[in-house]
Structure formats: structure tokens, C-alpha cells
Design an enzyme around this catalytic site. Sequence first.
Site, mmCIF file in Angstrom:
data_model
loop_
_atom_site.group_PDB
_atom_site.id
_atom_site.type_symbol
_atom_site.label_atom_id
_atom_site.label_comp_id
_atom_site.label_asym_id
_atom_site.label_seq_id
_atom_site.Cartn_x
_atom_site.Cartn_y
_atom_site.Cartn_z
ATOM 1 N N CYS A 33 3.927 -4.780 6.486
ATOM 2 C CA CYS A 33 3.418 -4.456 5.154
ATOM 3 C C CYS A 33 4.536 -3.968 4.250
ATOM 4 O O CYS A 33 5.646 -3.676 4.691
ATOM 5 C CB CYS A 33 2.320 -3.395 5.244
ATOM 6 S SG CYS A 33 0.731 -4.040 5.793
ATOM 7 N N HIS A 45 0.836 -1.193 0.000
ATOM 8 C CA HIS A 45 0.000 0.000 0.000
ATOM 9 C C HIS A 45 0.875 1.248 0.000
ATOM 10 O O HIS A 45 2.077 1.184 0.249
ATOM 11 C CB HIS A 45 -0.951 0.013 1.202
ATOM 12 C CG HIS A 45 -0.275 0.000 2.535
ATOM 13 N ND1 HIS A 45 0.216 1.136 3.141
ATOM 14 C CD2 HIS A 45 -0.001 -1.023 3.395
ATOM 15 C CE1 HIS A 45 0.738 0.823 4.310
ATOM 16 N NE2 HIS A 45 0.632 -0.488 4.489
#
Length: 155
Positions: A130, A117
Site C-alpha cells: 500500500c 491510506h
Amino acid sequence: MRFTNKSWWRHDVAGGTPHIKIDLSEQMAYFYKGGRLAGMSPVSTGKAGHRTPPGTFRISEKKVNHRSNLYGHYVSRSGYVLRSNVDVRRDRRPPGSVFRGASMDYMMRVNGPISMHAGYVPGYPASHGCIRLPWHMAKIFFAHASVGTKVSIVP
């Protein structure tokens, strides 16, 4: 560890099955179409204690505007931040506050809670696991990858 601010995308590379390779030691992402390199971007992956797991995965979900359900801030009902950078599993919520999850725009879920992301990319592993990409590159990768796209994460 090599870090580069260089990111690029070749719009002339068309067709072919997409594949994304994340190189943890280089902190780089490489986007391939049909075996041809279409683009690359620096990333920031998991810091110590939150390592990004290596392996081969597939994108299982995509969402343009996503918020974390684990990390974020406790805010008052009027929006004032009462406690920042919290983990809802460990940090107690102050009375009268609500949880506001961290922004994860252009989220592409890779492996359980691990997603690619848009986010801060300081040049070293700094996330909770992440794979963060600069905002402009997250938008491009998101546009060219579909659910089912293979993602290889290599040490």
C-alpha cells in the site's frame, strides 16, 4: 532515494481534473488539479517482497474508516493482543482469538488490494504494498480525490 518531511497543500488551486502521481524512488505523492500542483506529501510504499506495482490506475473505492482483511492482529475476545503483525494467509489463528485488521483510515483503493491510506511513514518503503501517507495528508488527499481519479505510480 530522497526523503523529505515536507508536505503541503495549496487551497488556492481550485478546479480542474485531479490526478495523483506516486514517485516510488522519491517516496513522494504529488496531487495535481488541472495540471497544477496542489499539494505533495512523503509516502511509504511497499518493502522488498511486497513492492507497490507501477502503472496507471484509477481510484475504485473510498472509505473513511477501513480495516485490512489481510494484515493485523489476533486478539482475545476481551481485546488483548495475542499475536501482532499477522498475515491471515500465513499465520495461524490462536484458539479462541479473533482477527482485528490493521487500521487504514482514509482508504482509497488503487489496484486490487493496493490502496492509499493514512499510516506510518518512516521515510523508506515499509508497507505490504500500500501507499501510506501521513494522517493529515491522507485526509486532505481523500477530501480532494473522487472515485475515478487517475493515479500514476512511477518507478
